[in-house]
Design a protein around this motif. Sequence first.
Motif, PDB file in Angstrom:
ATOM      1  N   ASP A  64     -15.311 -25.927  34.986  1.00 59.62           N
ATOM      2  CA  ASP A  64     -14.278 -25.114  35.630  1.00 59.62           C
ATOM      3  C   ASP A  64     -13.738 -24.056  34.678  1.00 59.62           C
ATOM      4  OD1 ASP A  64     -14.418 -26.666  37.939  1.00 59.62           O
ATOM      5  OD2 ASP A  64     -12.780 -27.983  37.304  1.00 59.62           O
ATOM      6  N   VAL A  65     -13.782 -24.351  33.379  1.00 59.39           N
ATOM      7  CA  VAL A  65     -13.239 -23.441  32.373  1.00 59.39           C
ATOM      8  C   VAL A  65     -13.935 -23.723  31.048  1.00 59.39           C
ATOM      9  CG1 VAL A  65     -11.337 -25.022  31.789  1.00 59.39           C
ATOM     10  CG2 VAL A  65     -11.106 -22.576  31.302  1.00 59.39           C
ATOM     11  N   VAL A  66     -14.147 -22.671  30.257  1.00 60.12           N
ATOM     12  CA  VAL A  66     -14.709 -22.794  28.916  1.00 60.12           C
ATOM     13  C   VAL A  66     -13.579 -22.536  27.929  1.00 60.12           C
ATOM     14  CG1 VAL A  66     -16.382 -21.897  27.253  1.00 60.12           C
ATOM     15  CG2 VAL A  66     -16.988 -22.049  29.687  1.00 60.12           C
ATOM     16  N   LEU A  67     -13.236 -23.542  27.147  1.00 59.42           N
ATOM     17  CA  LEU A  67     -12.124 -23.476  26.205  1.00 59.42           C
ATOM     18  C   LEU A  67     -12.658 -23.226  24.803  1.00 59.42           C
ATOM     19  CD1 LEU A  67      -8.984 -23.979  25.973  1.00 59.42           C
ATOM     20  CD2 LEU A  67      -9.586 -26.345  25.372  1.00 59.42           C
ATOM     21  N   VAL A  68     -12.054 -22.265  24.093  1.00 58.06           N
ATOM     22  CA  VAL A  68     -12.541 -21.919  22.755  1.00 58.06           C
ATOM     23  C   VAL A  68     -11.377 -21.437  21.904  1.00 58.06           C
ATOM     24  CG1 VAL A  68     -13.114 -19.547  23.430  1.00 58.06           C
ATOM     25  CG2 VAL A  68     -14.297 -20.593  21.501  1.00 58.06           C
ATOM     26  N   GLY A  69     -11.446 -21.716  20.614  1.00 59.74           N
ATOM     27  CA  GLY A  69     -10.439 -21.232  19.690  1.00 59.74           C
ATOM     28  C   GLY A  69     -10.612 -19.763  19.387  1.00 59.74           C
ATOM     29  N   GLY A  70      -9.519 -19.101  19.020  1.00 58.79           N
ATOM     30  CA  GLY A  70      -9.573 -17.677  18.750  1.00 58.79           C
ATOM     31  C   GLY A  70     -10.512 -17.319  17.618  1.00 58.79           C
ATOM     32  N   PRO A 104     -18.591 -17.190  37.634  1.00 57.22           N
ATOM     33  CA  PRO A 104     -18.601 -17.994  36.415  1.00 57.22           C
ATOM     34  C   PRO A 104     -17.215 -18.539  36.102  1.00 57.22           C
ATOM     35  CG  PRO A 104     -19.568 -15.804  36.054  1.00 57.22           C
ATOM     36  CD  PRO A 104     -18.864 -15.767  37.374  1.00 57.22           C
ATOM     37  N   PRO A 105     -17.151 -19.582  35.268  1.00 61.72           N
ATOM     38  CA  PRO A 105     -15.845 -20.085  34.841  1.00 61.72           C
ATOM     39  C   PRO A 105     -15.178 -19.097  33.893  1.00 61.72           C
ATOM     40  CG  PRO A 105     -17.579 -21.154  33.592  1.00 61.72           C
ATOM     41  CD  PRO A 105     -18.259 -20.324  34.644  1.00 61.72           C
ATOM     42  N   PRO A 106     -13.853 -19.059  33.850  1.00 65.74           N
ATOM     43  CA  PRO A 106     -13.189 -18.194  32.887  1.00 65.74           C
ATOM     44  C   PRO A 106     -13.327 -18.753  31.471  1.00 65.74           C
ATOM     45  CG  PRO A 106     -11.582 -19.557  34.016  1.00 65.74           C
ATOM     46  CD  PRO A 106     -12.900 -19.812  34.686  1.00 65.74           C
ATOM     47  N   ILE A 107     -13.294 -17.860  30.496  1.00 62.00           N
ATOM     48  CA  ILE A 107     -13.170 -18.256  29.100  1.00 62.00           C
ATOM     49  C   ILE A 107     -11.679 -18.324  28.787  1.00 62.00           C
ATOM     50  CG2 ILE A 107     -13.737 -17.718  26.702  1.00 62.00           C
ATOM     51  CD1 ILE A 107     -16.214 -18.200  28.342  1.00 62.00           C
ATOM     52  N   ALA A 108     -11.210 -19.473  28.317  1.00 68.93           N
ATOM     53  CA  ALA A 108      -9.814 -19.638  27.927  1.00 68.93           C
ATOM     54  C   ALA A 108      -9.754 -19.712  26.402  1.00 68.93           C
ATOM     55  CB  ALA A 108      -9.225 -20.898  28.547  1.00 68.93           C
ATOM     56  N   VAL A 109      -9.086 -18.751  25.795  1.00 68.06           N
ATOM     57  CA  VAL A 109      -9.038 -18.650  24.336  1.00 68.06           C
ATOM     58  C   VAL A 109      -7.678 -19.104  23.834  1.00 68.06           C
ATOM     59  CG1 VAL A 109      -9.347 -17.136  22.346  1.00 68.06           C
ATOM     60  CG2 VAL A 109     -10.634 -16.698  24.450  1.00 68.06           C
ATOM     61  N   VAL A 110      -7.689 -20.010  22.873  1.00 68.42           N
ATOM     62  CA  VAL A 110      -6.464 -20.517  22.252  1.00 68.42           C
ATOM     63  C   VAL A 110      -6.201 -19.708  20.986  1.00 68.42           C
ATOM     64  CG1 VAL A 110      -5.331 -22.531  21.254  1.00 68.42           C
ATOM     65  CG2 VAL A 110      -6.933 -22.815  23.164  1.00 68.42           C
ATOM     66  N   THR A 111      -5.119 -18.934  20.971  1.00 70.65           N
ATOM     67  CA  THR A 111      -4.792 -18.096  19.825  1.00 70.65           C
ATOM     68  C   THR A 111      -3.279 -17.963  19.705  1.00 70.65           C
ATOM     69  OG1 THR A 111      -4.870 -15.815  18.976  1.00 70.65           O
ATOM     70  CG2 THR A 111      -5.318 -16.100  21.329  1.00 70.65           C
ATOM     71  N   ALA A 112      -2.728 -18.514  18.646  1.00 70.82           N
ATOM     72  CA  ALA A 112      -1.272 -18.567  18.501  1.00 70.82           C
ATOM     73  C   ALA A 112      -0.641 -17.186  18.446  1.00 70.82           C
ATOM     74  CB  ALA A 112      -0.902 -19.354  17.245  1.00 70.82           C
ATOM     75  N   ARG A 113      -1.355 -16.208  17.902  1.00 69.98           N
ATOM     76  CA  ARG A 113      -0.791 -14.868  17.717  1.00 69.98           C
ATOM     77  C   ARG A 113      -1.396 -13.846  18.692  1.00 69.98           C
ATOM     78  NH1 ARG A 113       3.716 -14.174  14.945  1.00 69.98           N
ATOM     79  NH2 ARG A 113       2.994 -12.147  14.215  1.00 69.98           N
TER      80      ARG A 113
END
Length: 250
Positions: A64-70, A104-113
């Motif tokens: 459903d979603v692709v999770l990745v770090g910044g 396609p699934p969304p790319i979800a990016v984890v980025t604090a800044r």
Amino acid sequence: MQFTTLTPDDLLRLYSYPSRLGAPWFRVNFIATVDGAVSLDGVSGPLGTPADHALFDIQRDLADVVLVGGGTARAENYGGAHTDAHRRIRLHHHGLGGAPDGSPPPIAVVTARADLDPAGRLFTDTVTPPIVLTTAAAPMERRERLTAAGAEVIVAGPDGMTPTAIRDALTARGLLRVLCEGGPSLFGRLLGAGLVDELCLTVSPLLAAGSAGRIAVSDNATPTPMSLRHVLLDSDGTMLTRWERQHTQS
């Protein structure tokens, strides 16, 4: 088992997420060399093999979603996911994920800044708009530029971008089949929070040495018992393994 004897439908069956999920299921997907290196010259692409590439596509079709770090998104020059639309429609029809329109699934990016380039491939080479999971500490002008570039920008949680806040943000959007593609810091944070349900690890038939790190980095993660679900061996020596967290009986 020889990977070359398996069809895409066989792989879909072997890698399907659990049915009737009530909360996000976090699947982490990594590749490493025989001696444990997660990258060559700072990126994982050179470790890939035809078997790993085929599974990579299947994994994204199911998610459903692709999770990745910044940091990983920047280092690997991430663009949007490009999946098999007909397969995604078929998966949706059978309640196995996918999307009704095959998108396609969304790319979800984890980025604090919110440190992403709004002119980068994540925003320009995509069908489905990305999601940016960030914090209130991210400069407002950055958040506004990413929103203008098409992203859904989410300030995750009152206590900052904790793994729990990430999970809650995905839950609120009905994104329950989570495919985390790294990097090691994000994997370690999820592991430390007890959120990793599954690890799909490809062992590339290479010895790399060098200074590359391991697949998960954390100062507070405790050992997590895992059960081996399967091992698939390709004729070139690529080994595809799938591990699931052991859930204790109450």
